[in-house]
Design an enzyme around this catalytic site. Structure first.
Site, PDB file in Angstrom:
ATOM      1  N   LYS A 187     -25.431  40.426 -22.992  1.00 16.26           N
ATOM      2  CA  LYS A 187     -26.284  41.590 -22.774  1.00 16.26           C
ATOM      3  C   LYS A 187     -25.849  41.480 -20.443  1.00 16.26           C
ATOM      4  CE  LYS A 187     -29.845  40.866 -19.670  1.00 16.26           C
ATOM      5  NZ  LYS A 187     -29.526  42.070 -18.469  1.00 16.26           N
ATOM      6  N   GLU A 247     -23.062  30.021 -13.847  1.00 19.52           N
ATOM      7  CA  GLU A 247     -22.648  30.234 -13.369  1.00 19.52           C
ATOM      8  C   GLU A 247     -22.821  30.654 -12.027  1.00 19.52           C
ATOM      9  OE1 GLU A 247     -19.749  28.722 -12.236  1.00 19.52           O
ATOM     10  OE2 GLU A 247     -18.338  28.836 -13.932  1.00 19.52           O
ATOM     11  N   CYS A 257     -18.700  36.284  -6.066  1.00 23.99           N
ATOM     12  CA  CYS A 257     -19.160  34.543  -5.976  1.00 23.99           C
ATOM     13  C   CYS A 257     -18.799  33.967  -4.829  1.00 23.99           C
ATOM     14  CB  CYS A 257     -19.869  34.271  -7.167  1.00 23.99           C
ATOM     15  SG  CYS A 257     -18.413  34.168  -7.874  1.00 23.99           S
ATOM     16  N   GLU A 292     -27.223  33.339   1.041  1.00 28.86           N
ATOM     17  CA  GLU A 292     -26.227  33.935  -0.099  1.00 28.86           C
ATOM     18  C   GLU A 292     -26.235  36.294   0.871  1.00 28.86           C
ATOM     19  OE1 GLU A 292     -26.105  34.396  -3.990  1.00 28.86           O
ATOM     20  OE2 GLU A 292     -23.371  34.755  -3.284  1.00 28.86           O
TER      21      GLU A 292
HETATM   22  P1  NAD Z   1     -29.926  37.617 -11.051  1.00 34.66           P
HETATM   23  O1  NAD Z   1     -29.933  36.354 -11.436  1.00 34.66           O
HETATM   24  O2  NAD Z   1     -30.568  38.930 -10.696  1.00 34.66           O
HETATM   25  O3  NAD Z   1     -29.746  38.145 -12.269  1.00 34.66           O
HETATM   26  C1  NAD Z   1     -29.177  38.543 -13.288  1.00 34.66           C
HETATM   27  C2  NAD Z   1     -28.793  38.589 -15.230  1.00 34.66           C
HETATM   28  O4  NAD Z   1     -30.155  38.125 -15.477  1.00 34.66           O
HETATM   29  C3  NAD Z   1     -29.526  39.938 -14.923  1.00 34.66           C
HETATM   30  O5  NAD Z   1     -29.210  40.413 -16.743  1.00 34.66           O
HETATM   31  C4  NAD Z   1     -30.894  39.855 -15.829  1.00 34.66           C
HETATM   32  O6  NAD Z   1     -31.169  40.494 -16.594  1.00 34.66           O
HETATM   33  C5  NAD Z   1     -31.666  38.318 -16.362  1.00 34.66           C
HETATM   34  N1  NAD Z   1     -32.501  37.586 -16.439  1.00 34.66           N
HETATM   35  C6  NAD Z   1     -33.671  38.178 -15.203  1.00 34.66           C
HETATM   36  N2  NAD Z   1     -34.419  36.955 -15.290  1.00 34.66           N
HETATM   37  C7  NAD Z   1     -33.779  36.326 -16.466  1.00 34.66           C
HETATM   38  C8  NAD Z   1     -34.660  35.110 -17.019  1.00 34.66           C
HETATM   39  N3  NAD Z   1     -35.774  34.847 -16.659  1.00 34.66           N
HETATM   40  N4  NAD Z   1     -34.281  34.570 -18.308  1.00 34.66           N
HETATM   41  C9  NAD Z   1     -32.848  35.254 -18.856  1.00 34.66           C
HETATM   42  N5  NAD Z   1     -31.946  36.349 -17.710  1.00 34.66           N
HETATM   43  C10 NAD Z   1     -32.525  37.113 -16.797  1.00 34.66           C
HETATM   44  O7  NAD Z   1     -28.082  38.114 -10.519  1.00 34.66           O
HETATM   45  P2  NAD Z   1     -27.489  39.287  -9.745  1.00 34.66           P
HETATM   46  O8  NAD Z   1     -28.548  40.172  -9.035  1.00 34.66           O
HETATM   47  O9  NAD Z   1     -27.156  40.069 -11.800  1.00 34.66           O
HETATM   48  O10 NAD Z   1     -26.267  38.776  -9.196  1.00 34.66           O
HETATM   49  C11 NAD Z   1     -25.684  38.393  -8.749  1.00 34.66           C
HETATM   50  C12 NAD Z   1     -25.528  36.846  -8.058  1.00 34.66           C
HETATM   51  O11 NAD Z   1     -24.982  36.309  -9.433  1.00 34.66           O
HETATM   52  C13 NAD Z   1     -25.340  36.206  -6.800  1.00 34.66           C
HETATM   53  O12 NAD Z   1     -26.178  35.242  -6.209  1.00 34.66           O
HETATM   54  C14 NAD Z   1     -23.885  36.073  -6.915  1.00 34.66           C
HETATM   55  O13 NAD Z   1     -23.507  34.286  -6.502  1.00 34.66           O
HETATM   56  C15 NAD Z   1     -24.043  35.313  -8.894  1.00 34.66           C
HETATM   57  N6  NAD Z   1     -22.597  35.268  -9.370  1.00 34.66           N
HETATM   58  C16 NAD Z   1     -22.400  33.851  -9.710  1.00 34.66           C
HETATM   59  C17 NAD Z   1     -20.853  33.897  -9.664  1.00 34.66           C
HETATM   60  C18 NAD Z   1     -20.042  33.096 -10.358  1.00 34.66           C
HETATM   61  O14 NAD Z   1     -19.353  32.775 -11.329  1.00 34.66           O
HETATM   62  N7  NAD Z   1     -20.597  31.923  -9.897  1.00 34.66           N
HETATM   63  C19 NAD Z   1     -19.832  35.572 -10.529  1.00 34.66           C
HETATM   64  C20 NAD Z   1     -20.782  36.209 -10.296  1.00 34.66           C
HETATM   65  C21 NAD Z   1     -21.934  36.111  -9.345  1.00 34.66           C
END
Ligand code: NAD
Length: 472
Positions: free
Chosen positions: A168, A241, A275, A373
């Site tokens: 997804k 992650e 990230c 962040e």
């Molecule tokens: P997010 O947590 O807002 O959303 C991620 C995904 O989760 C979306 O596709 C959403 O539809 C889904 N989602 C939302 N609620 C859910 C639930 N209850 N159960 C399952 N899925 C659900 O994150 P984002 O805004 O897409 O990404 C930004 C964040 O990601 C930042 O904090 C960044 O640091 C982190 N990030 C981490 C890495 C890493 O490798 N550590 C890499 C890239 C981004």
């Protein structure tokens, strides 16, 4: 207008409805993606389950060959995919090209890895061996900041290890990865990779689905905790992650002119939406003035614009909710009287979600821009004098994703690097990732590992065979 389709059971399908995808550089609608309902998700999970017995029994060499063929298909179509990725993400086309070629590199490198087995005992009495076998159906959730590459960080090891997948992607950036799905449907056996898209309900449906055996999630720490709760219902295996608030420490012996550009890109690459971007920059007082001046000088030469424009180096914030979060932090800096070394004012004429390169002059340690962040192009630059003090400040975070140390002396840098409580520490570089290099968040930045052999083994479970040698 791109009208993307989901990939379910080897067939490209529409959903019952669809949602719009917007170019964040100008607000225009550039395409639609299907809104997956529960029935379509069930079909995708069933297709992955049906494909699992034969894919997991396919010899490793054959699976690897298909992953390499997939890499070739991405490369052949790189130009088209990169333009589509730029139009939905906003990043420069050159950066999009790096994502597509990076995905191909990951597929090839992981295809070449060997999943080891261990002999625990080989005696006259018994042969005991442990193999790493696939888990089953993997549910993968990827983010919008590197939507293409980070999806393949999951696809490559999951499939290599013999699992099947329901992926997804983020609803903000579904188009390029759905296009890749159409290409891979020609290469992979039916049902091995399924891609579904949808809104807020789809992630939770996926993570509680009883037909999913493992969840791999990249996103924020807050959502990661919800994913962990959902996974508990059927004790799904889990890789998370999550977010970070990476500190970089610049020691006084650094050659400012040599490192300023690299430090700039460590913070501002992808407009700070990385990230592992440097999100807090701690600079020794002896070099503070020289380094901040060099950073500001260099920032003035960097072009921020629509990623499809020639010469663009930085694009907009990828989506409206993230833009609002970054603007809120900017307002907080302003209302608390912080000094901007550069930036701080958004162009009122801009059509897209543009936030200018912004640097904050020595904000208070407890301020929101230091503690939270930002995930955008605003960098707090802080002074330090005492090494013990700065290490304590760098470690005073619930996050532990990565960090960096900049110094003229590798030994001095390593002495600091060893004390940073993070899964990755870079010395005199940053944001360097490789398929063979394990990447794991400490503290609330993650759970489990991506990349490297350790990352590949996350898509397996150990299975031990013990065979008693019957004496004649
Ligand atoms: P997010 O947590 O807002 O959303 C991620 C995904 O989760 C979306 O596709 C959403 O539809 C889904 N989602 C939302 N609620 C859910 C639930 N209850 N159960 C399952 N899925 C659900 O994150 P984002 O805004 O897409 O990404 C930004 C964040 O990601 C930042 O904090 C960044 O640091 C982190 N990030 C981490 C890495 C890493 O490798 N550590 C890499 C890239 C981004």
């Amino acid at each position: 207008m791109t009208k993307a389709k989901m990939l379910i059971g080897g067939v490209l399908v529409d959903g019952p409805t669809s949602f719009q995808v917007v170019n964040p550089a100008n607000g225009s609608v550039i395409g639609t993606a299907p809104e997956c309902d529960r029935q379509h998700l069930d079909l995708a999970v069933s297709a992955a389950r049906e494909a699992f017995p034969s894919w997991s029994a396919t010899p490793d060499g054959e699976r690897s060959k298909l992953l390499k063929a997939a890499a070739g298909a991405l490369e052949t179509n790189a130009d088209r995919l990169a333009r589509l990725l730029t139009s939905e993400h906003g990043k420069p086309v050159a950066d999009s090209m790096m994502e597509i070629h990076g995905a191909a590199h990951w597929l090839r490198s992981i295809a070449d890895m060997t999943i080891p087995s261990t002999t625990n005992e080989d005696s006259a009495v018994r042969l005991s061996q442990t193999r790493h076998v696939p888990i089953g159906v993997v549910g993968a959730i990827s983010p919008w900041n590197f939507p293409f590459l980070l999806s393949f960080w999951k696809i490559a090891p999951a499939l290599k290890a013999g699992n099947t997948m329901v992926l997804k992607p983020s609803p903000f950036t579904p188009l390029a990865i759905l296009e890749a799905g159409a290409l891979l449907a020609e290469i992979l056996p039916t049902g091995v990779l399924n891609i579904v898209t949808g809104g807020d309900d789809l992630g939770p449906w996926l993570t509680v689905h009883p037909g999913i055996d493992k969840v791999t999630f990249t996103g924020s720490t807050a959502t990661g905790k919800l994913v962990m709760q959902s996974a508990a219902t059927t004790l799904k295996r889990l890789t998370l992650e999550l977010g970070g608030n990476d500190a970089a420490i610049v020691l006084p012996d650094v050659d400012v002119d040599k490192v300023a550009q690299d430090i700039f890109w460590a913070s501002f690459r992808n407009s700070g939406q990385v990230c592992v971007a440097t999100k807090r920059l701690y600079v020794h007082v002896d070099v503070y003035e020289a380094l901040t001046a060099a950073l500001v000088r260099y920032a003035k030469t960097v072009k921020m614009a629509d990623g499809s424009e020639q010469g663009t180096q930085l694009g907009p914030i990828q989506n409206k909710p993230q833009y609002d979060r970054v603007i809120d932090l900017l307002e907080d800096c302003r209302s608390n009287g912080m000094r901007f070394l550069i930036g701080g004012e958004c162009d009122p004429q801009a059509q897209g979600y543009f936030v200018p390169i912004t640097m904050i002059d020595n904000p208070p340690e407890g301020s929101r821009i230091v503690q939270e962040e930002q995930f955008g192009p605003i960098l707090p630059i802080l002074k330090f004098e005492d090494i013990e003090d700065v290490i304590a400040r760098a470690n005073a975070s619930e996050y532990g994703l990565a960090g960096a140390v900049w110094s003229g002396s590798p030994d001095a840098a390593m002495a600091v690097a060893e004390r940073l409580e993070t899964g990755t520490v870079w010395v005199n570089e940053a944001i360097v990732m490789a398929p063979g290099q394990p990447f794991a968040g400490h503290k609330q930045s993650g759970f489990g590992v991506e990349n490297g052999l350790a990352g590949l083994l996350e898509y397996t479970v150990p299975k031990t065979f013990t065979v008693r040698r019957l004496v004649a």
